[in-house]
Design a protein around this motif. Structure first.
Motif, PDB file in Angstrom:
ATOM      1  N   ARG A  48      -3.172  -4.265  -9.743  1.00  0.00           N
ATOM      2  CA  ARG A  48      -3.776  -3.426  -8.698  1.00  0.00           C
ATOM      3  C   ARG A  48      -5.039  -4.108  -8.180  1.00  0.00           C
ATOM      4  O   ARG A  48      -6.153  -3.695  -8.473  1.00  0.00           O
ATOM      5  CB  ARG A  48      -4.064  -2.032  -9.257  1.00  0.00           C
TER       6      ARG A  48
ATOM      7  N   PHE B 181       0.867  -1.178   0.000  1.00  0.00           N
ATOM      8  CA  PHE B 181       0.000   0.000   0.000  1.00  0.00           C
ATOM      9  C   PHE B 181       0.905   1.229   0.000  1.00  0.00           C
ATOM     10  O   PHE B 181       1.667   1.442   0.949  1.00  0.00           O
ATOM     11  CB  PHE B 181      -0.944  -0.052   1.208  1.00  0.00           C
ATOM     12  N   VAL B 182       0.829   1.987  -1.083  1.00  0.00           N
ATOM     13  CA  VAL B 182       1.747   3.094  -1.310  1.00  0.00           C
ATOM     14  C   VAL B 182       1.136   4.395  -0.802  1.00  0.00           C
ATOM     15  O   VAL B 182       0.129   4.865  -1.334  1.00  0.00           O
ATOM     16  CB  VAL B 182       2.064   3.245  -2.822  1.00  0.00           C
TER      17      VAL B 182
ATOM     18  N   TYR C 110       3.602   1.579 -10.352  1.00  0.00           N
ATOM     19  CA  TYR C 110       3.040   0.495 -11.170  1.00  0.00           C
ATOM     20  C   TYR C 110       3.675   0.514 -12.563  1.00  0.00           C
ATOM     21  O   TYR C 110       4.050  -0.527 -13.119  1.00  0.00           O
ATOM     22  CB  TYR C 110       1.523   0.691 -11.234  1.00  0.00           C
TER      23      TYR C 110
ATOM     24  N   GLN D 221      -4.147   2.944  -3.280  1.00  0.00           N
ATOM     25  CA  GLN D 221      -2.775   2.750  -2.788  1.00  0.00           C
ATOM     26  C   GLN D 221      -2.195   1.389  -3.156  1.00  0.00           C
ATOM     27  O   GLN D 221      -0.994   1.182  -3.078  1.00  0.00           O
ATOM     28  CB  GLN D 221      -2.758   2.867  -1.248  1.00  0.00           C
TER      29      GLN D 221
ATOM     30  N   ILE E 114      -0.827  -2.112  -4.712  1.00  0.00           N
ATOM     31  CA  ILE E 114      -0.196  -2.855  -5.810  1.00  0.00           C
ATOM     32  C   ILE E 114       0.048  -4.270  -5.293  1.00  0.00           C
ATOM     33  O   ILE E 114       0.591  -4.450  -4.207  1.00  0.00           O
ATOM     34  CB  ILE E 114       1.155  -2.248  -6.248  1.00  0.00           C
TER      35      ILE E 114
ATOM     36  N   ASP F 180       1.627   7.911  -1.076  1.00  0.00           N
ATOM     37  CA  ASP F 180       2.445   8.677  -2.036  1.00  0.00           C
ATOM     38  C   ASP F 180       3.213   9.834  -1.385  1.00  0.00           C
ATOM     39  O   ASP F 180       4.319  10.154  -1.820  1.00  0.00           O
ATOM     40  CB  ASP F 180       1.633   9.126  -3.260  1.00  0.00           C
TER      41      ASP F 180
ATOM     42  N   GLN G 296       3.738   8.425  -6.767  1.00  0.00           N
ATOM     43  CA  GLN G 296       2.361   7.937  -6.769  1.00  0.00           C
ATOM     44  C   GLN G 296       2.291   6.458  -7.096  1.00  0.00           C
ATOM     45  O   GLN G 296       3.163   5.935  -7.786  1.00  0.00           O
ATOM     46  CB  GLN G 296       1.548   8.744  -7.770  1.00  0.00           C
ATOM     47  N   ARG G 297       1.213   5.831  -6.609  1.00  0.00           N
ATOM     48  CA  ARG G 297       1.020   4.393  -6.834  1.00  0.00           C
ATOM     49  C   ARG G 297       1.126   4.044  -8.314  1.00  0.00           C
ATOM     50  O   ARG G 297       1.842   3.121  -8.697  1.00  0.00           O
ATOM     51  CB  ARG G 297      -0.339   3.962  -6.255  1.00  0.00           C
ATOM     52  N   ASP G 298       0.424   4.807  -9.167  1.00  0.00           N
ATOM     53  CA  ASP G 298       0.412   4.453 -10.585  1.00  0.00           C
ATOM     54  C   ASP G 298       1.769   4.669 -11.256  1.00  0.00           C
ATOM     55  O   ASP G 298       2.102   3.984 -12.225  1.00  0.00           O
ATOM     56  CB  ASP G 298      -0.688   5.225 -11.320  1.00  0.00           C
TER      57      ASP G 298
END
Ligand SMILES: *Cc1c(COP(=O)(O)O)cnc(C)c1O
Length: 389
Positions: free
Chosen positions: A327, A301-302, A315, A359, A361, A304, A310-312
Motif C-alpha cells: 500500500r 485505487f479502489v 489487499y 484507496q 494498492i 470500495d 474494501q481496499r484492505d
C-alpha cells in the motif's frame, strides 16, 4: 562462470511457493560483474571518487540528459545533503503522500515540514493549495514526482519565483522520465534520485543529486565527504554519503539494461490497464501525452462503493493467493507519530491525500513478471469485484 547455487535454490523456493512480490531487482548476469570486481581488486581504490564512480557520474548525466550528477550511498543522505547545500532552514512545504524518507530528511535538518494536499489526478503536491501555506519562515518547497509522474513543475516554479523559494524535487521515482523531451530532473534547484534495490535503476543502495550548477556540484561533493573542500578546509559539518566502487560498478552494468527494463514495465502496465479498464471502482494512472514515463509502479485505487469490496479486503485477498502487493503510500507521512502533531498534519487539511492513501494498492511490476503471474494478479482483482462483506 556458473550461477551460484543460492540463486537457483531461491528460484526453486520462489516457484514452489508461487510467491509474487511487488518488485524484484533486475540484476545483470553474475559473470558480467566479475571483471569489474577484478578491476577493483587490482586498483585497490575502493571509494572516494574512484574510477567507476567518476565514470558512472558522467554516463548517468549523459543518459539522463542532465548536467551534473553527484553520487551518494543512498537517496536519503542525498536528500539530507541537498537541503544543507542550499542552506534551507525554517519551514519547507512538502507532500504527505510519499515514502517517509522525504519528510525525515527535513527532520534531520531541524526543518519543520508543512504538509500540502495533493492533486487527485497525479497524486502530486497541489500547486493550487501551495501559496496559502507560505509563511515568513518558508524557505523551500520539497515536492515528489510520485510514481515517476511529473509534478506541475511550471506552476510550482512560478510560485517559488514570486516568493523567492528554493525547490528541491524528491525524484527518487523519476529515473529516466522526460517532459517534452527534457529530463524532469532539470526542473527546480536540485533533484534527488534513489538507486535502492526496489527502484528501476539500482546500485543495491545508492542515490544522487542532480544539478546544472558546477559550484553547487562541488559543494555537494564536499558535503558528502565530511565537508572537505581541500586537505585542510572543512566548509561545513558534512556527512559520509559517498558511493563505493562496487555500487558504481553495478550502476554501470544497470545502465546497459535499464531501457529494456522500462520497455518491459511498459508492456506489463499496458496489459494491466487493458484488463482493469472495465472493472468498476478500479482506478489507475494513465500516460500524459508529453511525458516519457518510466513505469516504475502500478498503483490501483479502489473505490470500495463501486468496486464492492474494501481496499484492505482486496489487499488480504492478494495475500491469500501469495501475491504480496503493497500500500504505497499508506499511512500518510503526516499520520506517523513524529509528524501527526503538526498543525498542517490534520486530515481536514489533507482531504485528497487522506482519501487516496486509503484507496491505494501497488501491484507487482518488474521486468521478469511472467504473463501467467500477471494473469494471477488480474484474476484476483476481477474475482473479488462485488465480493466484499
Ligand atoms: C526510495 C525513496 C527514498 C529513499 O531513498 P533510499 O535510497 O532508500 O534512501 C526517498 N524518497 C522516495 C520518494 C523514495 O521512493
Amino acid at each position: 562462470m556458473k550461477q551460484v547455487s543460492s540463486e537457483s535454490t531461491f528460484d526453486a523456493a520462489h516457484n514452489l511457493n508461487g510467491n509474487i512480490f511487488v518488485t524484484r531487482p533486475d540484476l545483470p548476469p553474475l559473470e558480467d560483474f566479475i571483471p569489474y570486481l577484478e578491476q577493483i581488486w587490482d586498483r585497490k581504490w575502493l571509494t572516494n571518487n574512484g574510477l567507476f564512480h567518476q565514470e558512472l557520474e558522467e554516463k548517468l548525466a549523459q543518459f539522463l540528459g542532465v548536467k551534473y550528477v553527484s553520487l551518494f550511498s543512498n537517496g536519503t543522505l542525498a536528500l539530507v545533503t541537498a537541503l544543507q547545500v542550499l542552506r534551507i532552514t525554517g519551514e519547507v512545504i512538502t507532500t504527505p503522500y510519499s515514502f517517509v524518507a522525504t519528510t525525515h530528511a527535513l527532520n534531520w535538518n531541524d526543518i519543520t515540514p508543512v504538509f500540502c494536499d495533493i492533486e487527485p489526478e497525479t497524486m502530486n503536491l497541489d500547486p493550487k493549495k501551495l501559496e496559502m501555506l507560505i509563511t515568513p519562515k518558508t524557505s523551500a518547497i520539497l515536492p515528489v514526482h510520485i510514481y515517476g509522474n511529473p509534478c506541475a513543475v511550471e506552476e510550482i516554479q512560478k510560485i517559488a519565483d514570486i516568493y523567492g523559494l528554493h525547490i528541491i524535487y524528491d525524484a527518487c521515482h523519476a529515473f529516466g522520465v522526460n517532459i517534452d523531451g527534457q529530463s524532469v530532473l532539470n526542473f527546480g534547484d536540485l533533484s534527488v534520485l534513489s538507486f535502492h534495490a526496489t527502484k528501476i535503476f539500482t546500485t543495491m543502495e545508492g542515490g544522487a543529486i542532480v544539478t546544472d550548477n558546477k559550484k553547487l556540484k562541488d559543494r555537494i561533493d564536499y558535503l558528502k565527504n565530511f565537508g572537505f573542500a581541500d586537505e585542510t578546509t572543512v566548509m561545513a559539518p558534512g556527512i559520509n554519503g559517498k558511493m563505493n566502487e562496487m555500487q558504481a560498478a553495478l550502476g554501470l552494468l544497470q545502465l546497459e539494461s535499464v531501457k529494456e527494463n522500462i520497455k518491459r514495465r511498459q508492456e506489463i502496465s499496458v496489459n494491466y490497464r487493458e484488463k482493469f479498464k472495465d472493472i468498476p471502482g478500479i482506478g489507475f494512472l494513465t500516460d500524459a501525452e508529453n511525458v516519457q514515463h518510466n513505469y516504475a509502479y502500478f498503483p490501483i485505487f479502489v473505490d470500495d462503493q463501486k468496486y464492492g469490496m474494501q481496499r484492505d479486503q482486496l489487499y488480504e485477498a492478494f495475500k491469500q493467493e501469495h501475491i504480496y502487493s503493497r500500500r504505497y503510500f499508506y499511512p500518510l507521512i503526516s499520520e506517523f507519530p513524529m509528524y501527526r502533531g503538526l498543525a498542517s498534519a490534520g486530515q481536514e487539511n489533507l482531504p485528497v491525500a487522506s482519501r487516496i492513501s486509503r484507496q491505494v494498492i501497488t501491484l507487482p511490476l518488474y521486468p521478469t513478471l511472467t504473463e501467467e503471474q500477471q494473469d494471477k494478479v488480474i484474476a484476483v482483482v476481477k474475482n473479488n469485484c462485488g465480493a466484499g462483506k
